[in-house]
Scaffold this motif. Structure first.
Motif, PDB file in Angstrom:
ATOM      1  N   LEU A 153      -4.382  70.917  40.167  1.00 44.23           N
ATOM      2  CA  LEU A 153      -3.211  71.750  40.437  1.00 44.23           C
ATOM      3  C   LEU A 153      -2.061  71.449  39.492  1.00 44.23           C
ATOM      4  CD1 LEU A 153      -3.064  71.870  44.359  1.00 44.23           C
ATOM      5  CD2 LEU A 153      -4.087  73.487  42.750  1.00 44.23           C
ATOM      6  N   GLN A 154      -2.165  70.354  38.752  1.00 41.77           N
ATOM      7  CA  GLN A 154      -1.098  69.967  37.829  1.00 41.77           C
ATOM      8  C   GLN A 154      -0.894  71.024  36.746  1.00 41.77           C
ATOM      9  OE1 GLN A 154      -1.294  65.920  36.259  1.00 41.77           O
ATOM     10  NE2 GLN A 154      -0.640  66.704  34.264  1.00 41.77           N
ATOM     11  N   GLY A 155      -1.933  71.730  36.377  1.00 39.30           N
ATOM     12  CA  GLY A 155      -1.801  72.783  35.390  1.00 39.30           C
ATOM     13  C   GLY A 155      -1.539  74.146  36.003  1.00 39.30           C
ATOM     14  N   ILE A 156      -2.064  74.371  37.200  1.00 46.55           N
ATOM     15  CA  ILE A 156      -1.966  75.695  37.834  1.00 46.55           C
ATOM     16  C   ILE A 156      -0.565  75.949  38.402  1.00 46.55           C
ATOM     17  CG2 ILE A 156      -2.875  77.165  39.667  1.00 46.55           C
ATOM     18  CD1 ILE A 156      -5.527  75.618  39.398  1.00 46.55           C
ATOM     19  N   VAL A 157      -0.055  75.005  39.184  1.00 45.66           N
ATOM     20  CA  VAL A 157       1.230  75.206  39.866  1.00 45.66           C
ATOM     21  C   VAL A 157       2.378  75.427  38.886  1.00 45.66           C
ATOM     22  CG1 VAL A 157       2.949  74.132  41.378  1.00 45.66           C
ATOM     23  CG2 VAL A 157       0.511  73.994  41.955  1.00 45.66           C
ATOM     24  N   PRO A 158       2.571  74.567  37.865  1.00 44.90           N
ATOM     25  CA  PRO A 158       3.675  74.798  36.924  1.00 44.90           C
ATOM     26  C   PRO A 158       3.550  76.119  36.155  1.00 44.90           C
ATOM     27  CG  PRO A 158       2.887  72.548  36.743  1.00 44.90           C
ATOM     28  CD  PRO A 158       1.890  73.286  37.583  1.00 44.90           C
ATOM     29  N   THR A 159       2.310  76.547  35.858  1.00 51.82           N
ATOM     30  CA  THR A 159       2.120  77.788  35.107  1.00 51.82           C
ATOM     31  C   THR A 159       2.599  78.987  35.912  1.00 51.82           C
ATOM     32  OG1 THR A 159       0.223  76.865  33.939  1.00 51.82           O
ATOM     33  CG2 THR A 159       0.435  79.261  33.961  1.00 51.82           C
ATOM     34  N   ILE A 160       2.215  79.046  37.177  1.00 53.98           N
ATOM     35  CA  ILE A 160       2.646  80.164  38.025  1.00 53.98           C
ATOM     36  C   ILE A 160       4.146  80.084  38.283  1.00 53.98           C
ATOM     37  CG2 ILE A 160       2.369  81.250  40.285  1.00 53.98           C
ATOM     38  CD1 ILE A 160      -0.525  80.276  40.289  1.00 53.98           C
ATOM     39  N   SER A 161       4.649  78.878  38.523  1.00 58.03           N
ATOM     40  CA  SER A 161       6.094  78.701  38.731  1.00 58.03           C
ATOM     41  C   SER A 161       6.866  79.120  37.488  1.00 58.03           C
ATOM     42  CB  SER A 161       6.402  77.240  39.071  1.00 58.03           C
ATOM     43  OG  SER A 161       5.758  76.843  40.260  1.00 58.03           O
ATOM     44  N   MET A 162       6.285  78.881  36.313  1.00 57.98           N
ATOM     45  CA  MET A 162       6.944  79.237  35.058  1.00 57.98           C
ATOM     46  C   MET A 162       7.172  80.738  34.972  1.00 57.98           C
ATOM     47  SD  MET A 162       5.344  79.213  31.257  1.00 57.98           S
ATOM     48  CE  MET A 162       4.350  80.618  31.775  1.00 57.98           C
ATOM     49  N   ILE A 193       7.423  69.502  51.356  1.00 51.40           N
ATOM     50  CA  ILE A 193       6.178  69.193  50.657  1.00 51.40           C
ATOM     51  C   ILE A 193       5.227  68.416  51.557  1.00 51.40           C
ATOM     52  CG2 ILE A 193       5.167  67.849  48.751  1.00 51.40           C
ATOM     53  CD1 ILE A 193       7.584  68.574  47.068  1.00 51.40           C
ATOM     54  N   SER A 194       5.778  67.500  52.356  1.00 53.22           N
ATOM     55  CA  SER A 194       4.922  66.672  53.218  1.00 53.22           C
ATOM     56  C   SER A 194       4.190  67.492  54.277  1.00 53.22           C
ATOM     57  CB  SER A 194       5.752  65.580  53.902  1.00 53.22           C
ATOM     58  OG  SER A 194       6.666  66.137  54.830  1.00 53.22           O
ATOM     59  N   TRP A 205       1.591  76.800  48.882  1.00 52.52           N
ATOM     60  CA  TRP A 205       2.780  76.168  49.443  1.00 52.52           C
ATOM     61  C   TRP A 205       3.553  75.409  48.356  1.00 52.52           C
ATOM     62  CZ3 TRP A 205       5.977  76.827  53.105  1.00 52.52           C
ATOM     63  CH2 TRP A 205       6.806  75.808  53.559  1.00 52.52           C
ATOM     64  N   LEU A 206       2.841  74.703  47.502  1.00 50.55           N
ATOM     65  CA  LEU A 206       3.498  73.971  46.421  1.00 50.55           C
ATOM     66  C   LEU A 206       4.220  74.928  45.461  1.00 50.55           C
ATOM     67  CD1 LEU A 206       1.094  71.137  45.237  1.00 50.55           C
ATOM     68  CD2 LEU A 206       3.382  70.881  46.177  1.00 50.55           C
ATOM     69  N   ILE A 207       3.558  76.025  45.140  1.00 53.57           N
ATOM     70  CA  ILE A 207       4.177  77.007  44.237  1.00 53.57           C
ATOM     71  C   ILE A 207       5.482  77.520  44.833  1.00 53.57           C
ATOM     72  CG2 ILE A 207       3.941  79.333  43.268  1.00 53.57           C
ATOM     73  CD1 ILE A 207       0.932  78.709  42.951  1.00 53.57           C
ATOM     74  N   VAL A 208       5.448  77.860  46.106  1.00 54.62           N
ATOM     75  CA  VAL A 208       6.638  78.392  46.775  1.00 54.62           C
ATOM     76  C   VAL A 208       7.763  77.353  46.791  1.00 54.62           C
ATOM     77  CG1 VAL A 208       7.581  79.170  48.987  1.00 54.62           C
ATOM     78  CG2 VAL A 208       5.361  80.030  48.202  1.00 54.62           C
ATOM     79  N   VAL A 209       7.444  76.140  47.239  1.00 56.82           N
ATOM     80  CA  VAL A 209       8.467  75.096  47.377  1.00 56.82           C
ATOM     81  C   VAL A 209       9.053  74.719  46.018  1.00 56.82           C
ATOM     82  CG1 VAL A 209       8.891  72.700  48.059  1.00 56.82           C
ATOM     83  CG2 VAL A 209       7.509  74.184  49.509  1.00 56.82           C
ATOM     84  N   LEU A 210       8.210  74.483  45.023  1.00 64.91           N
ATOM     85  CA  LEU A 210       8.697  74.050  43.715  1.00 64.91           C
ATOM     86  C   LEU A 210       9.376  75.178  42.949  1.00 64.91           C
ATOM     87  CD1 LEU A 210       5.768  71.723  42.580  1.00 64.91           C
ATOM     88  CD2 LEU A 210       7.952  71.089  43.608  1.00 64.91           C
ATOM     89  N   ALA A 211       8.905  76.415  43.124  1.00 61.04           N
ATOM     90  CA  ALA A 211       9.539  77.550  42.441  1.00 61.04           C
ATOM     91  C   ALA A 211      10.945  77.782  42.984  1.00 61.04           C
ATOM     92  CB  ALA A 211       8.687  78.808  42.599  1.00 61.04           C
ATOM     93  N   ILE A 212      11.117  77.671  44.301  1.00 61.39           N
ATOM     94  CA  ILE A 212      12.461  77.831  44.886  1.00 61.39           C
ATOM     95  C   ILE A 212      13.400  76.766  44.346  1.00 61.39           C
ATOM     96  CG2 ILE A 212      13.794  77.637  47.036  1.00 61.39           C
ATOM     97  CD1 ILE A 212      11.435  78.937  48.483  1.00 61.39           C
ATOM     98  N   ASN A 213      12.885  75.550  44.217  1.00 59.44           N
ATOM     99  CA  ASN A 213      13.705  74.471  43.660  1.00 59.44           C
ATOM    100  C   ASN A 213      14.156  74.808  42.237  1.00 59.44           C
ATOM    101  OD1 ASN A 213      14.771  71.660  43.612  1.00 59.44           O
ATOM    102  ND2 ASN A 213      13.204  71.387  42.065  1.00 59.44           N
ATOM    103  N   GLN A 214      13.240  75.310  41.415  1.00 65.43           N
ATOM    104  CA  GLN A 214      13.582  75.665  40.052  1.00 65.43           C
ATOM    105  C   GLN A 214      14.573  76.823  39.989  1.00 65.43           C
ATOM    106  OE1 GLN A 214      12.807  74.124  37.128  1.00 65.43           O
ATOM    107  NE2 GLN A 214      12.010  72.555  38.494  1.00 65.43           N
ATOM    108  N   ILE A 215      14.430  77.785  40.884  1.00 61.72           N
ATOM    109  CA  ILE A 215      15.354  78.920  40.922  1.00 61.72           C
ATOM    110  C   ILE A 215      16.758  78.454  41.279  1.00 61.72           C
ATOM    111  CG2 ILE A 215      15.951  81.010  42.213  1.00 61.72           C
ATOM    112  CD1 ILE A 215      12.893  81.500  42.443  1.00 61.72           C
ATOM    113  N   LEU A 216      16.867  77.563  42.249  1.00 64.45           N
ATOM    114  CA  LEU A 216      18.174  77.091  42.694  1.00 64.45           C
ATOM    115  C   LEU A 216      18.900  76.303  41.616  1.00 64.45           C
ATOM    116  CD1 LEU A 216      17.391  76.014  46.372  1.00 64.45           C
ATOM    117  CD2 LEU A 216      18.934  77.839  45.641  1.00 64.45           C
ATOM    118  N   ILE A 217      18.160  75.573  40.805  1.00 66.86           N
ATOM    119  CA  ILE A 217      18.823  74.714  39.814  1.00 66.86           C
ATOM    120  C   ILE A 217      18.763  75.296  38.410  1.00 66.86           C
ATOM    121  CG2 ILE A 217      18.295  72.653  41.162  1.00 66.86           C
ATOM    122  CD1 ILE A 217      16.167  71.969  39.055  1.00 66.86           C
TER     123      ILE A 217
END
Length: 469
Positions: free
Chosen positions: A275-284, A325-326, A334-346
């Motif tokens: 998932l290390q490659g998949i999640v950041p790519t979709i979040s990007m 995340i926990s 779930w990871l995509i949603v949580v991490l993407a929202i974090n990136q959008i906010l900052i």
């Protein structure tokens, strides 16, 4: 009758120069993400030792900044002021980066440490030569506030692409070469990343062909030759630079720490390295869409204001990410949603705003003191930023060592590693955003004042201006 307008860049110049940040970030992201694992696997170094090496070389990086900044501002060649530094810097850093990841060994642990430090230090010099131009050369590419925002939005976009590309492709290259414990895979990955860096640098050099020429500096020649002692005066009186350093250096601690813990985050928390490659790519992809939407928000409300608001969002949501995340750490969606929202906010606290604001600080220096010293302003920022953010690598080493980490191969998954990595990955960056809130509160270039400054500079007709027919 002619009127004066701010120096504008063509679409090609904006597009081409925007690759410089991604060029340097290609190697920086790779080092931040993989260097700790590389050294613990190939050289059997402790995470604390690796952290101290990264901190020490980061401080060296900071020390070289003021010297290189002065040399850039004094440079006057047929090839321009910035292009020689970009070309030389990219070649030096690319070659030393490859050598650093070749797995050369001396036969002793001390000798290996010395070798790594020497190669890393050479890399730092080349890296600094090129990164200094990202911050300073934008002042001759365009003086238009909106164009600078667009320029650095493209820069951020290419950085996100490079980030996703590295996370998605480097691990398979390493595995194809025999895995984490075999030097061949690391060397192949380093060559691949270095090629990306140099190709992007060539795009930048081409884009500066009409901008990086001496006639663009004639009207802003220094009444005094820049010297090291001038940095004291710059730090003491440029409030825009001071507050940007407070905000950005703490954010850099957060970014570097998260990059340094990416592999262990996906191994111990997510427990699925695929998932290390998949999640950041979709979040990007999500981030690129949001990023260009935010250009209008920045234009309407101002860089400082958006930086502050996004820092507030990053602080609150960063802490909330720990329980979020926990709840379901191994779920890709779930990871995509949580991490993407974090990136959008900052998003407002990233390079999209940051690098533009360094250019604004250079404008502010010329506005107040009549000194056109973009190289010094950019490297003055980098000096303090790197000294403070250098702590992140040591912090990562001590956090992992305190949790009992030796290497991914030798340290099994456990609840202790899960919570240590998760809390550090989320909470420390949140504290960085809290410091950014304070920095932006006292930043002088709020939207109204910034526009007033640009208008007065335009009326002077002697700063990054040209006659319009």
């Amino acid at each position: 009758m002619s009127t004066r307008t701010f120096n504008k860049a063509s679409k090609g110049e904006i597009f081409g120069f925007s690759f410089n940040n991604a060029s340097t970030n290609a190697v920086f992201i790779a080092l931040s993400t993989y260097f700790l694992v590389y050294c613990t696997e190939i050289y059997n170094m402790s995470p604390v030792t690796v952290g101290l090496i990264m901190t020490g070389t980061r401080i060296l990086d900071a020390v070289t900044d003021p010297v290189i900044g002065i040399l850039i501002d004094k440079t006057d060649t047929k090839f321009g002021r910035f292009r020689p530094w970009i070309l030389a810097g990219s070649l030096i850093s690319a070659l030393s980066f490859i050598l650093l990841f070749c797995g050369f060994q001396t036969g002793s642990k001390f000798g290996d440490i010395v070798l790594i430090v020497i190669l890393y230090s050479i890399f730092i010099v080349g890296y600094t030569m090129q990164t200094a131009c990202t911050k300073s050369a934008q002042t001759i590419v365009t003086a238009q506030k909106g164009q600078r925002t667009i320029l650095n939005a493209f820069g951020m976009m290419w950085t996100l692409v490079v980030y996703a590309l590295i996370l998605g492709t480097v691990l398979p290259i390493i595995n194809a070469g025999g895995g984490n414990g075999v030097a061949l895979g690391w060397r192949n990955a380093a060559i691949y990343i270095a090629i990306i860096q140099v190709v992007f640098a060539v795009f930048v050099i081409i884009s500066l062909g009409k901008k990086d020429v001496r006639q663009n500096y004639i009207k802003t020649e220094q009444k005094i030759q820049p010297k090291l002692k001038n940095y004291v005066d710059v730090f003491a009186h440029n409030r825009a630079l001071q507050m940007l350093i407070v905000a950005a250096s703490t954010n850099k601690i957060a970014q570097t720490l998260q990059s340094g813990m990416t592999l262990v985050f996906y191994f111990y928390v997510v427990q699925n390295q695929d998932l290390q490659g998949i999640v950041p790519t979709i979040s990007m992809v999500i981030m690129i869409v949001v990023m260009f939407f935010s250009i209008k928000i920045i234009s309407k409300y101002g860089r400082v204001e958006v930086f502050k608001w996004s820092s507030i969002g990053g602080f609150v949501y960063g802490l909330a990410m720990i329980p979020l995340i926990s709840l379901n750490p191994s779920s890709m969606i779930w990871l995509i949603v949580v991490l993407a929202i974090n990136q959008i906010l900052i998003s407002g606290t990233t390079d999209q705003n940051l690098i533009s604001m360094i250019g604004d600080a250079a404008d502010y220096e010329y506005y107040l003191n009549g000194r056109f010293i973009p190289g010094m302003i950019g490297t003055a920022f980098s000096f303090i930023d790197k000294v403070i953010s250098s702590l992140s690598s040591t912090l990562v080493g001590f956090i992992l060592a305190g949790a009992g980490f030796v290497s991914i191969t030798e340290t099994p998954r456990s609840p202790r590693m899960f919570w240590t990595v998760l809390i550090a990955y989320c909470a420390i960056p949140a504290l960085g955003h809290f410091c950014s809130i304070i920095g932006m509160k006292y930043h002088p270039l709020k939207k109204a004042y910034h526009e007033k400054m640009l208008e007065e500079l335009s009326e002077r007709g002697d700063y990054n201006s040209r006659k319009a027919v």
